[in-house]
Design a protein around this motif. Structure first.
Motif, PDB file in Angstrom:
ATOM      1  N   GLN A   1       0.447   3.487   2.236  1.00 45.38           N
ATOM      2  CA  GLN A   1      -0.248   4.605   3.372  1.00 45.38           C
ATOM      3  C   GLN A   1      -1.649   3.776   3.647  1.00 45.38           C
ATOM      4  OE1 GLN A   1      -0.328   7.592   0.471  1.00 45.38           O
ATOM      5  NE2 GLN A   1       1.222   8.774   1.000  1.00 45.38           N
ATOM      6  N   HIS A   2      -2.089   3.152   2.978  1.00 43.12           N
ATOM      7  CA  HIS A   2      -3.693   2.402   3.549  1.00 43.12           C
ATOM      8  C   HIS A   2      -3.197   1.302   4.804  1.00 43.12           C
ATOM      9  CE1 HIS A   2      -5.760   4.376   0.282  1.00 43.12           C
ATOM     10  NE2 HIS A   2      -6.748   3.918   0.886  1.00 43.12           N
ATOM     11  N   VAL A   3      -2.117   0.730   4.329  1.00 41.57           N
ATOM     12  CA  VAL A   3      -1.551  -0.091   5.288  1.00 41.57           C
ATOM     13  C   VAL A   3      -1.238   0.498   6.677  1.00 41.57           C
ATOM     14  CG1 VAL A   3       0.340  -1.716   5.955  1.00 41.57           C
ATOM     15  CG2 VAL A   3      -0.872  -1.896   3.685  1.00 41.57           C
ATOM     16  N   LEU A   4      -0.494   1.579   6.713  1.00 44.04           N
ATOM     17  CA  LEU A   4      -0.076   2.184   7.870  1.00 44.04           C
ATOM     18  C   LEU A   4      -1.254   3.194   8.698  1.00 44.04           C
ATOM     19  CD1 LEU A   4       3.508   3.867   6.704  1.00 44.04           C
ATOM     20  CD2 LEU A   4       2.919   1.648   8.206  1.00 44.04           C
ATOM     21  N   ALA A   5      -2.203   3.381   7.739  1.00 41.93           N
ATOM     22  CA  ALA A   5      -3.545   4.149   8.445  1.00 41.93           C
ATOM     23  C   ALA A   5      -4.415   2.909   8.749  1.00 41.93           C
ATOM     24  CB  ALA A   5      -4.135   5.127   7.450  1.00 41.93           C
TER      25      ALA A   5
ATOM     26  N   PRO B   1       4.884  -5.305   9.608  1.00 45.53           N
ATOM     27  CA  PRO B   1       5.388  -6.488   8.834  1.00 45.53           C
ATOM     28  C   PRO B   1       4.512  -6.426   7.450  1.00 45.53           C
ATOM     29  CG  PRO B   1       4.967  -7.117  11.108  1.00 45.53           C
ATOM     30  CD  PRO B   1       4.473  -5.623  10.775  1.00 45.53           C
ATOM     31  N   LEU B   2       2.982  -5.931   7.340  1.00 44.87           N
ATOM     32  CA  LEU B   2       2.322  -6.150   6.412  1.00 44.87           C
ATOM     33  C   LEU B   2       2.836  -4.977   5.449  1.00 44.87           C
ATOM     34  CD1 LEU B   2       0.139  -7.203   4.882  1.00 44.87           C
ATOM     35  CD2 LEU B   2      -1.682  -5.377   5.834  1.00 44.87           C
ATOM     36  N   LEU B   3       3.460  -3.801   5.906  1.00 42.31           N
ATOM     37  CA  LEU B   3       3.905  -2.730   4.975  1.00 42.31           C
ATOM     38  C   LEU B   3       5.159  -3.484   4.277  1.00 42.31           C
ATOM     39  CD1 LEU B   3       4.142  -0.009   3.792  1.00 42.31           C
ATOM     40  CD2 LEU B   3       5.338   0.632   5.707  1.00 42.31           C
ATOM     41  N   VAL B   4       6.022  -4.103   4.887  1.00 38.69           N
ATOM     42  CA  VAL B   4       7.045  -4.825   4.320  1.00 38.69           C
ATOM     43  C   VAL B   4       6.574  -5.757   3.253  1.00 38.69           C
ATOM     44  CG1 VAL B   4       9.276  -6.060   4.661  1.00 38.69           C
ATOM     45  CG2 VAL B   4       8.691  -4.438   6.258  1.00 38.69           C
ATOM     46  N   ALA B   5       5.874  -6.518   3.688  1.00 43.09           N
ATOM     47  CA  ALA B   5       5.237  -7.646   2.652  1.00 43.09           C
ATOM     48  C   ALA B   5       4.790  -6.850   1.395  1.00 43.09           C
ATOM     49  CB  ALA B   5       4.519  -8.364   3.206  1.00 43.09           C
ATOM     50  N   VAL B   6       3.920  -5.861   1.670  1.00 41.57           N
ATOM     51  CA  VAL B   6       3.301  -5.198   0.422  1.00 41.57           C
ATOM     52  C   VAL B   6       4.528  -4.610  -0.398  1.00 41.57           C
ATOM     53  CG1 VAL B   6       1.901  -2.880  -0.428  1.00 41.57           C
ATOM     54  CG2 VAL B   6       1.024  -4.691   1.309  1.00 41.57           C
ATOM     55  N   ALA B   7       5.394  -3.776   0.163  1.00 39.02           N
ATOM     56  CA  ALA B   7       6.554  -3.175  -0.786  1.00 39.02           C
ATOM     57  C   ALA B   7       7.169  -4.167  -1.385  1.00 39.02           C
ATOM     58  CB  ALA B   7       7.420  -2.162   0.378  1.00 39.02           C
ATOM     59  N   VAL B   8       7.444  -5.268  -0.781  1.00 38.82           N
ATOM     60  CA  VAL B   8       8.543  -6.497  -1.310  1.00 38.82           C
ATOM     61  C   VAL B   8       7.456  -6.794  -2.556  1.00 38.82           C
ATOM     62  CG1 VAL B   8       9.665  -8.525  -1.096  1.00 38.82           C
ATOM     63  CG2 VAL B   8       9.894  -6.692   0.809  1.00 38.82           C
ATOM     64  N   VAL B   9       6.479  -7.401  -2.422  1.00 38.25           N
ATOM     65  CA  VAL B   9       5.574  -8.053  -3.619  1.00 38.25           C
ATOM     66  C   VAL B   9       5.304  -7.028  -4.427  1.00 38.25           C
ATOM     67  CG1 VAL B   9       3.283  -9.330  -4.112  1.00 38.25           C
ATOM     68  CG2 VAL B   9       4.669  -9.814  -1.895  1.00 38.25           C
ATOM     69  N   GLY B  10       5.119  -5.664  -3.917  1.00 37.84           N
ATOM     70  CA  GLY B  10       4.767  -4.796  -4.860  1.00 37.84           C
ATOM     71  C   GLY B  10       5.989  -4.180  -5.790  1.00 37.84           C
TER      72      GLY B  10
ATOM     73  N   VAL C   1      11.171   0.833   7.036  1.00 41.27           N
ATOM     74  CA  VAL C   1      10.044   0.512   7.929  1.00 41.27           C
ATOM     75  C   VAL C   1      10.319   0.334   9.481  1.00 41.27           C
ATOM     76  CG1 VAL C   1       8.022  -1.228   8.165  1.00 41.27           C
ATOM     77  CG2 VAL C   1       8.813  -0.484   5.900  1.00 41.27           C
ATOM     78  N   LEU C   2      11.393  -0.260   9.838  1.00 44.57           N
ATOM     79  CA  LEU C   2      12.045  -0.388  11.173  1.00 44.57           C
ATOM     80  C   LEU C   2      12.201   1.096  11.817  1.00 44.57           C
ATOM     81  CD1 LEU C   2      14.030  -3.698  11.190  1.00 44.57           C
ATOM     82  CD2 LEU C   2      11.581  -3.445  11.973  1.00 44.57           C
ATOM     83  N   VAL C   3      12.748   1.670  11.108  1.00 50.61           N
ATOM     84  CA  VAL C   3      13.129   3.119  11.630  1.00 50.61           C
ATOM     85  C   VAL C   3      11.761   4.007  11.946  1.00 50.61           C
ATOM     86  CG1 VAL C   3      14.302   5.375  11.133  1.00 50.61           C
ATOM     87  CG2 VAL C   3      15.390   3.171  10.618  1.00 50.61           C
ATOM     88  N   GLY C   4      10.949   3.985  10.836  1.00 51.19           N
ATOM     89  CA  GLY C   4       9.774   4.201  10.983  1.00 51.19           C
ATOM     90  C   GLY C   4       9.085   3.745  12.033  1.00 51.19           C
ATOM     91  N   THR C   5       8.676   2.570  12.498  1.00 48.71           N
ATOM     92  CA  THR C   5       8.055   1.786  13.288  1.00 48.71           C
ATOM     93  C   THR C   5       8.834   2.327  14.868  1.00 48.71           C
ATOM     94  OG1 THR C   5       7.743  -0.025  12.052  1.00 48.71           O
ATOM     95  CG2 THR C   5       7.414  -0.580  14.274  1.00 48.71           C
TER      96      THR C   5
END
Lengths: 216, 228
Positions: free
Chosen positions: A182-186, A116-125, A103-107
């Motif tokens: 994808q929804h988070v990033l969009a 940060p929300l994408l990281v949280a979603v991926a970890v919890v998910g 996520v940091l490389v993408g950001t």
């Protein structure tokens, strides 16, 4: 339980195969395919979350059963429940380095506001994958578990459309997690469908773990 | 508080491992369970640790069920089949063992007692067989246990390492139950020897009594030859 989870996280971080497979590889893939857009970051975050989730705890449980370390732990005051909880916490924590790196490389390249929300979603998910890993670790011993989890990992990547381009099975947990990412990033609202599907996978995997873990 | 086997029987499928075994281990004693491979010694240790449940009879450890003594951190164990995680360092394993016990020694103290200070930063897969056994011993005694169970503790060690190992065990001053197939080890380090053959106790007494028992000559010669 905290001491045990800390021990297991350190142990995983010493493992070169883990670092290459679930931290370095998704970052490399992301750099290669980044031009295709933000979807690649979401896909590689799912790759890192699924890989670390499935293999982080599952591998070590199978290895510990084969070598006898699990027997040795059984004759210490570590309770069976604390052991299981420690393994699940270990699985979730060892998801973070790979997901964060991707996520940091993408950001850095695409300036995502909600990273940060994408990281949280991926970890919890990653919870259902961690539970599937724990279940497989209690089912198979040693290298058999590595093989089974590796096959499952690539199957889930493929049918969920994380690799290979097309989604074959929309109920795959990998597809649901990628869709959420994808929804988070969009900056779109999160849909109920993928959440419910991941919830159902979590319940199923938890049930399998509860049926099996005492026989590990 | 007593540790006791009372008419304990255990079988693997249809194969009997222990049949009607009884003995008592008073506090402060070092007791050897002596027997050839497959005699039932490891099964007895597993039963004492609550890893197996007897088919009949009862097992009491420090006055209660084995599981209670283990959960309370009152016993330590070095298992013949107890592996170690290869990706961890010696320091990490000993620190974990210290953290798991409520009444505990410090990690530095345990590393020192087990003779592991020099190799504390090494990963397990870089250790020799003797060093790995010392790590297992460190895990067993990390919690200052009242009772130590040692299953074939010196099987991978050379003569010098065996002496060092037993010097460390004796320095702790615990009650010790150890399984061995070395007659000389039982003779030298045990206060009492329980000879197990084909799942049954065939002798129970001081090392001198057991060695002087003419009826055991055949079994003891077999153990001496087996160990060589």
């Amino acid at each position: 339980m905290i001491a045990y989870a800390k021990f297991e996280v350190l142990r995983t971080l010493h493992n070169v195969r883990y670092l290459v497979f679930v931290v370095v590889m998704p970052v490399v893939f992301e750099v290669i395919w980044m031009k295709q857009g933000p979807g690649v970051t979401a896909a590689m975050a799912v790759y890192a979350a699924t890989g670390a989730g499935l293999l982080g705890s599952g591998n070590t449980i199978a290895e510990d059963r084969a070598t006898g370390w699990l027997r040795q732990l059984r004759v210490t005051p570590l309770s069976d429940r604390a052991w299981l909880l420690g393994k699940i916490v270990q699985g979730l924590l060892t998801v973070i380095p790979g997901v964060l790196a991707v996520v940091l490389v993408g950001t850095f390249a695409m300036n995502f506001e909600r990273w940060p929300l994408l990281v949280a979603v991926a970890v919890v998910g990653s919870l259902p994958f961690v539970l599937i890993g724990v279940f497989a670790g209690t089912l198979f011993r040693g290298k058999t578990a590595v093989l089974a989890l590796s096959v499952l990992f690539f199957a889930l990547m493929f049918v969920g459309g994380v690799i290979g381009g097309e989604t074959i099975w929309s109920y795959a947990p990998t597809y649901s997690l990628m869709s959420l990412g994808q929804h988070v990033l969009a900056s779109q609202p999160i849909e109920a469908g993928p959440l419910l599907n991941l919830g159902a996978w979590t319940v199923l995997a938890a049930a399998a773990v509860l049926l099996r873990w005492r026989r590990a | 508080m007593e540790t006791r086997f009372d008419q304990v029987s255990y079988r693997y499928g249809s194969v009997p491992a222990l049949t009607g075994v009884s003995f008592t281990v008073p506090s402060g004693q070092t007791v050897a369970l002596l027997g050839a491979n497959g005699a039932g010694k490891s099964t007895a240790v597993d039963l004492l640790l609550g890893l197996k449940r007897p088919r009949s009879g009862s097992v009491t450890v420090l006055g209660g069920p084995p599981h209670d003594a283990v959960a309370a951190g009152r016993v330590g164990a070095l298992l013949q089949t107890g592996g170690l995680p290869t990706d961890s360092t010696v320091h990490e394993i000993v620190a974990l063992a210290c953290a798991l016990y409520g009444k505990r020694r410090t990690t530095a103290e345990v590393l020192d007692l087990a003779g592991l200070k020099e190799v504390r930063r090494r990963k397990v897969d870089a250790l020799s067989g003797g060093q790995k056994q010392r790590v297992r011993f460190a895990v067993a005694m990390a919690g200052e246990p009242e009772l130590l169970f040692l299953d074939e503790p010196t099987v991978a060690l050379d003569f010098k390492a065996r002496r060092q190992f037993w010097r460390s065990v004796k320095a702790l001053g615990n009650t010790v139950v150890f399984a061995t197939h070395y007659l000389d080890e039982a003779d030298e380090y045990a206060d009492r020897v329980i000879v197990i053959d084909k799942g049954q106790v065939i002798a129970d007494g001081s090392p001198a009594q057991v060695k002087g028992d003419k009826s055991l000559e055949h079994a003891l010669v077999a153990l001496t030859e087996g160990a060589e």
